[in-house]
Design an enzyme around this catalytic site. Structure first.
Site: not given
Length: 325
Positions: A134-135
């Protein structure tokens, strides 16, 4: 030449993947799938691609590719793979959260490797399937991994981070309206953000004795793209030794850099880099980490993983800025 297909090409991460692959020196973009846009030109959706390609979205799946990027929503990647038989020869890079945790990292005969190159480079090289991080998870982990690997996370870790509106995806919501987002800041999912699960799993894989909390407060920023995070924790190291620890840990990293100056978003937006800074304040070590949420936090990292899987230069296709907005 690596032949690549994209599933879910109409959203932000799909658009970034298209931009990168169209300019990748050793990859061929074979098809871009979108049920809602089948038949439309890519540049009708991603308007900056006008004059760059005449390709159209397709509603049909092709399997004559070497790699498939799943740029679909959370939960949809697992549904896609359950419903769609793929040849074993097709390598899959999933940008959703469906396979990031070890407890849910397999489906059928496919087992996914967590795709954070700075931690799992050698495993990625031999992997057939990748779960792209994920970011927020990417940004925060890159700020914490050197301490975890050295066994130096001995107390709670405190994190404040701001993300751009593209982090919420393309679907419109009350908190992503321009009039709500501009000139505004708001906290969301404080202490409960879903990326904490993968962050904690990675940290404890490097430092099983870590028993502290990762106290994470995310903010919605009034900008389109990028994440900047401040991370601090108790640390006995001097600033010089701490910076050396980070420089040594990332000495072989292709796209992560330690700066001796303050970090800002403009250093990383529209790039696939992570830039870090390290400061000591009393007994606290402050690490600032910045990435572009759509590139190093999503599509750029997916292509970085693809490059590793196929034995290419890790930075292939990622050295220029794919400008969108």
């Amino acid at each position: 030449m690596v032949r690549v297909g994209i599933i879910g090409g109409a959203g932000y991460t799909g658009g970034e993947a298209i931009r990168i692959l169209l300019n990748h020196p050793e990859a061929e973009l074979v098809f871009v799938h979108s049920n809602s846009n089948a038949g439309n030109r890519l540049c009708d959706v991603h308007v900056d691609l006008l004059g760059e390609t005449d390709m159209r979205f397709t509603g049909e799946l092709r399997t004559d590719v070497d790699a498939l990027l799943l740029c679909v929503g959370h939960g949809d990647a697992r549904k896609f793979l359950e419903a769609t038989p793929l040849p074993d020869s097709v390598r899959v890079i999933d940008l959703s959260q469906d396979f990031r945790l070890s407890a849910s990292s397999s489906i059928g005969g496919r087992r996914f490797v967590y795709g954070l190159p700075e931690m799992n480079r050698e495993r990625i090289r031999s992997a057939r399937n990748i779960a792209n991080p994920g970011c927020f998870a990417t940004c925060l982990q890159l700020g914490m991994l050197p301490l975890a690997a050295a066994g130096l996370l001995r107390s709670d870790v405190h994190v404040t981070a701001l993300t751009g509106s593209t982090g919420a995806g393309q679907k419109l919501a009350p908190t992503s309206h321009f009039s709500q987002r501009v000139n505004n800041l708001s906290v969301y999912k404080a202490f409960t953000h879903q990326h904490l699960n993968e962050i904690g799993e990675s940290v404890r894989s490097l430092m099983p004795s870590f028993s502290g909390e990762i106290d994470f407060v995310p903010y919605r920023g009034d900008f389109a793209r990028g994440i900047i995070a401040s991370i601090y924790t108790d640390c006995d190291l001097s600033e010089e030794r701490a910076r050396k620890l980070y420089e040594d840990y990332y000495a072989d990293a292709a796209l992560t850099f330690v700066s001796d100056r303050s970090v800002c978003l403009k250093q990383v937006v529209n790039t696939s880099k992570c830039v870090l800074s390290v400061e000591k304040h009393g007994d606290k070590l402050l690490v600032v980490s910045a990435i572009d949420n759509l590139l190093k936090g999503a599509s750029g990292q997916a292509v970085q993983n693809m490059n590793l899987m196929f034995g290419l230069d890790e930075r292939a296709g990622l050295r220029l800025k794919p400008v969108a907005f």
